[in-house]
Every structure is written in C-alpha cells, then in structure tokens.
Design a protein around this motif. Sequence first.
Motif: not given
Length: 249
Positions: A210-234
């Motif tokens: 999971l951690r390496m998945t997020y590392y890869v996903l985050a580093t696809r961004a050149r300028r801005e990175l936005h993450l989001a979730y639905e629900g009450e808890t991060e």
Amino acid sequence: METGPVPGLTLVIDEGQDLPPELYRLCRLLGARTTVFADECQRLTDANSTLAEIAERLGRCTRLALDGNHRSTRQIASFAAHFHTGTGLPALPEREGPPPRLHRLPNGGAADLLILLAQRHPQQSIGVIVNSTDTQFSLLGSLERRAPRLKPQLYTSRARAAQGRYRKLDLGRPGIVLIHRASAKGLGFDTVVIPDTHTDGAVDPTSAALRMTYYVLATRARRELHLAYEGETEPPLCAQVGPGDLLRG
C-alpha cells in the motif's frame, strides 16, 4: 536532395512516448545521436513504445537511466517520502510548488473537485487515479453530464470496456484523464488527484504494498497533488502525515 549525417544533432526522447515511424526513419537518415531517458516507464497503450522497442527501431542510441525524482516538486516529493519503502530514498528535488492537499468530500463529491480544478487550470493535464474501474466510469458519467465541454478521457484494459475509445489516450492535450492505479506507473500529469483514499481505510497502513502504491501515485504529479476521501474519518495512511507535508481542507 542529398542527405547525410548532421554533426551535433541529438534527439532526446522519453520511454513511453508514442513515436511515429517517420521519426525513426528521419533519425536514421540524418544520423542523429539519440538519448533515451527512462525511469519507471511502462507500456500504457498498444501504440506506446518500450525502451527495448525504441532502441531496436533506432538501431543505435545512448541509454541514460535517471535516478531520483525529476518530475515532482520538493513539496510533493517530501509527502511521497512518507510512503517510500526499502533503502535509497531519492533526494528531494529543488523545484518548489504548493503543498499536497487532502479534501474531505461528501458522497459523490469527487466530480465537483475535478470540475473546479479543470476550470482553475484549463491548460494543464489532470490525472485522476482511482482504485476501481467502476469508479472510473462513474466519474466519467458525472463529468460528461455536468461538464461535457471538459471532454474527459478514460483508459482501461478491462475486457468489458475494450472499445477503442478507452484503449488509447492523447496525453498531449490538457484536461482530465481517468485511469486505474494499475495503469499509473510511468505516467506524469501537471496535477494528480487521488479521490478515493477512503477505499484503503481498512488496509493495514504499514503494508509495504500500500505504501509503495501511494509513493508511485504521488510522484505522478508535476505541480499539484490532491487527495480526497468520503466519510467522517481520514484514512489511516493519510492521517499519519503531519500538516507540514499535507494540508487539510
């Protein structure tokens, strides 16, 4: 017209690009020196080229492997570093940009965020990386109904959606591109949005996969990175990142 080698002519290309046959013929005709940059690129569509295919068709070229993060800003790379596993964490880039941001969305609110970002950055590419094909098509339907002028693109290799429309992307034009996590490695976008981090809420946040998945996903961004979730808890993985590397709201 006579042609021959052109002294000092160098072609620099990046593995993964969709290169027309005419370019290979021209390089051979002019005797161009060729450098191919490659980090973790992969084949995305049937038309895109791998490093081995490029080298074979050019006949001769110099291969240069890039180490470290040369795509993202320092802020994005600092956020991604929280998820890096193993040894050899790349040094942070020098280029500056806005910190990544985590949004809490109402149910079905991801389309609102995407429309807002597309309106704010009409000349940028916006990669929307999701955890399921169902989410891809749900977002596509919402965007086409509510903002058809945006003309979002979607890529999937799943058999049920194998129509030509969803098997190739035009990565040269700005706008929204909806892709699955499995297709993200090797791509790059001006802005990356990961709108469904809540789908990882039940996954062990210490999981290396999971951690390496997020590392890869985050580093696809050149300028801005936005993450989001639905629900009450991060989601627990995001909750581990302090406000210095991840803004909320």
